[in-house]
Design an enzyme around this catalytic site. Structure first.
Site, PDB file in Angstrom:
ATOM      1  N   GLU A  11       0.830  -1.205   0.000  1.00 45.92           N
ATOM      2  CA  GLU A  11       0.000   0.000   0.000  1.00 45.92           C
ATOM      3  C   GLU A  11       0.867   1.259   0.000  1.00 45.92           C
ATOM      4  OE1 GLU A  11      -4.497   0.385   1.505  1.00 45.92           O
ATOM      5  OE2 GLU A  11      -3.065   0.346   3.142  1.00 45.92           O
ATOM      6  N   HIS A  41       7.032 -26.314   1.023  1.00 44.55           N
ATOM      7  CA  HIS A  41       6.236 -27.353   0.363  1.00 44.55           C
ATOM      8  C   HIS A  41       5.056 -26.756  -0.395  1.00 44.55           C
ATOM      9  CE1 HIS A  41       8.258 -30.781   2.418  1.00 44.55           C
ATOM     10  NE2 HIS A  41       8.583 -29.793   3.242  1.00 44.55           N
ATOM     11  N   LYS A  59     -13.692   1.968  -3.523  1.00 38.07           N
ATOM     12  CA  LYS A  59     -14.586   2.367  -2.413  1.00 38.07           C
ATOM     13  C   LYS A  59     -15.736   3.206  -2.944  1.00 38.07           C
ATOM     14  CE  LYS A  59     -10.917   2.866   1.035  1.00 38.07           C
ATOM     15  NZ  LYS A  59     -10.229   3.850   1.866  1.00 38.07           N
TER      16      LYS A  59
END
Ligand code: PA5
Length: 446
Positions: A281, A302, A414
């Site tokens: 961010e 893994h 938003k």
């Protein structure tokens, strides 16, 4: 034991040590800006001017907070990830057998199923709700606040106020108004302290204190790293956070587009998500930045490690280990012959050996690697690491020529979501939504 950065494998493959020289030459410019912004109060995560007030205002809340078995945090992004990392590192009991409390629940999503599961199982009388939002206007957090306020009020009437603490801006925002209107207990998120840089304020430390974690030690550790920067900005060139920033920028300049955060302190795995948010961010701006990739040793050996080792040569790695890890019980003499070399060794010896093996394999496979060796893995060490990474993120942003403290791109989604929900004042977004939704779809059933 001191904490160290081990650089011998950092400038390798496409990176040469000299690639850092032009960046280090910019230390004077960075130092001047650091001096200016620390003295104007724009970098409170570094100077921590709020510390005295926090240390005065948080402890009186603790009897009320600790009288509850549960804490329910409402918050998202920087208002949640630090608390989760600290919880999982230093109070992991909730995920282990036999735990008898306290319990911390962090609601950082708008998953109605999960939220219902929490509210239907928790008892309001035994729960302290902490609503955390710097802006006081984040829709995910506020929507939860509205629902939880009803949930508390239905159960306990006006006494709901004693079960809600607000952590928000000291002056502005809807949550601050709510705190004033209802007389809710509150703590401040200081000016200029953006979400992802706020874990070591009330945002992360109130939940930590509820869990009985030594939150003063977290602050002490952070202060030990920040102090030289705040007190002697002119020496920034010698600071490990600046060295880290120069390396990160050199990586980006040489087409390393991903930065692995490989955490071989398993208890600290959630710091991977915290770091990923901090880095992404802060630095994903104007077409620039490196994608953070959190990974946990040994688990991810893994899973995604194959890609690190044999995928595109576009990755650098911050590799985190700690001295003094718990060694656990030892293997007995009845270990089968095929694994006889384990006999008498403690279980913990696997972690060290596998960390070394993976580190070497990454280096051999073209991944420039910075080894961060923590002297121990207590809260003070974690505070030091958090500050190192926050300062390094800031300096990397400055070297990139972007603002590491804002996040303008996340606003569009938003606004569109608000328009979709019928909020007023989003005429353009409503039109854009209509166009987007009217486009013919190309569906394939599976
Ligand atoms: O780092 C940031 O600034 C963001 O991730 C914020 O923390 C997040 O958007 C939540 O914002 P607020 O604390 O204002 O509710």
């Amino acid at each position: 034991m001191p904490h160290t950065l081990e650089w011998s494998r950092a400038y390798t493959h496409r990176l040469a040590l000299t690639d850092a020289d032009p960046l280090k030459a910019r230390a004077g410019e960075v130092a001047q800006r650091l001096a200016r912004e620390t003295s104007s109060g724009e970098l409170p995560f570094l100077t921590m001017p709020y510390r005295a007030r926090l240390e005065a205002e948080l402890p009186p809340l603790l009897p009320q907070v600790r009288a509850c078995k549960h804490m329910l945090v409402l918050g998202i992004g920087g208002s949640a990830l630090g608390a989760r990392a600290i919880q999982q590192a230093f109070a992991p009991g909730q995920d282990t057998p036999g735990h008898t409390g306290p319990w911390l629940w962090i609601a950082d999503n708008v998953c109605a199923e999960r939220f219902e599961a929490l509210l239907s199982a928790l008892s309001p009388a035994e729960t302290m709700v902490v609503c955390i939002s710097k802006s006081g206007g984040t829709i995910e957090t506020l929507s939860q606040y509205f629902l939880v306020r009803d949930w508390l009020r239905t159960s306990m009437g006006e006494a709901w106020r004693e079960h809600m603490i607000v952590v928000t801006d000291i002056v502005k925002g809807y949550l601050r108004e709510e705190a004033g209107k209802h007389g809710l207990a509150s703590l401040e998120v200081p000016d200029y302290l953006g979400g992802r840089y706020s874990a070591l304020s009330a945002v992360g430390l109130l939940p930590a204190a509820f869990l009985g974690i030594d939150w003063h030690a977290l602050l002490d550790g952070a202060a030990s790293v920040a102090r030289p920067l705040a007190e002697s900005p002119e020496n920034v060139v010698e600071h490990p956070s600046f060295a880290l920033a120069c390396w990160a920028k050199a990586l980006e300049d040489h087409a390393y587009s991903q930065l692995i955060f490989f955490c071989y302190i398993p208890q600290w795995a959630a710091y991977g998500d915290w770091f990923a948010q901090l880095w992404a961010e802060s630095l994903g701006k104007e077409g620039k930045g490196t994608q953070p990739v959190p990974a946990t040793g040994v688990t991810d050996q893994h899973s995604i490690n194959q890609m690190f080792l044999s995928g595109p040569r576009n990755k650098g790695c911050i590799f985190l280990t700690s001295e003094g890890q718990e060694q656990g019980r030892a293997f007995g003499d009845d270990v089968p012959d095929k694994w006889s070399w384990l006999k008498g060794k403690p279980f913990g010896s696997l972690l060290e050996a596998e960390a070394l093996g993976t580190r070497m394999a990454l280096c051999k496979n073209g991944v420039p690697l910075l080894h961060v060796q923590m002297g121990d893995n207590g809260p003070r060490a974690a505070g030091a690491l958090m500050m190192l990474l926050e300062a390094a993120t800031l300096f990397t942003g400055w070297l990139m020529g972007i603002n590491p403290l804002d996040q303008p791109a996340v606003e569009l989604g938003k606004r569109l979501a608000n328009a979709r929900l019928g909020a007023k004042g989003y005429t353009q977004e409503e039109a854009d939504l209509a166009t987007y939704l009217a486009a013919p779809q190309m569906k394939q059933v599976f």
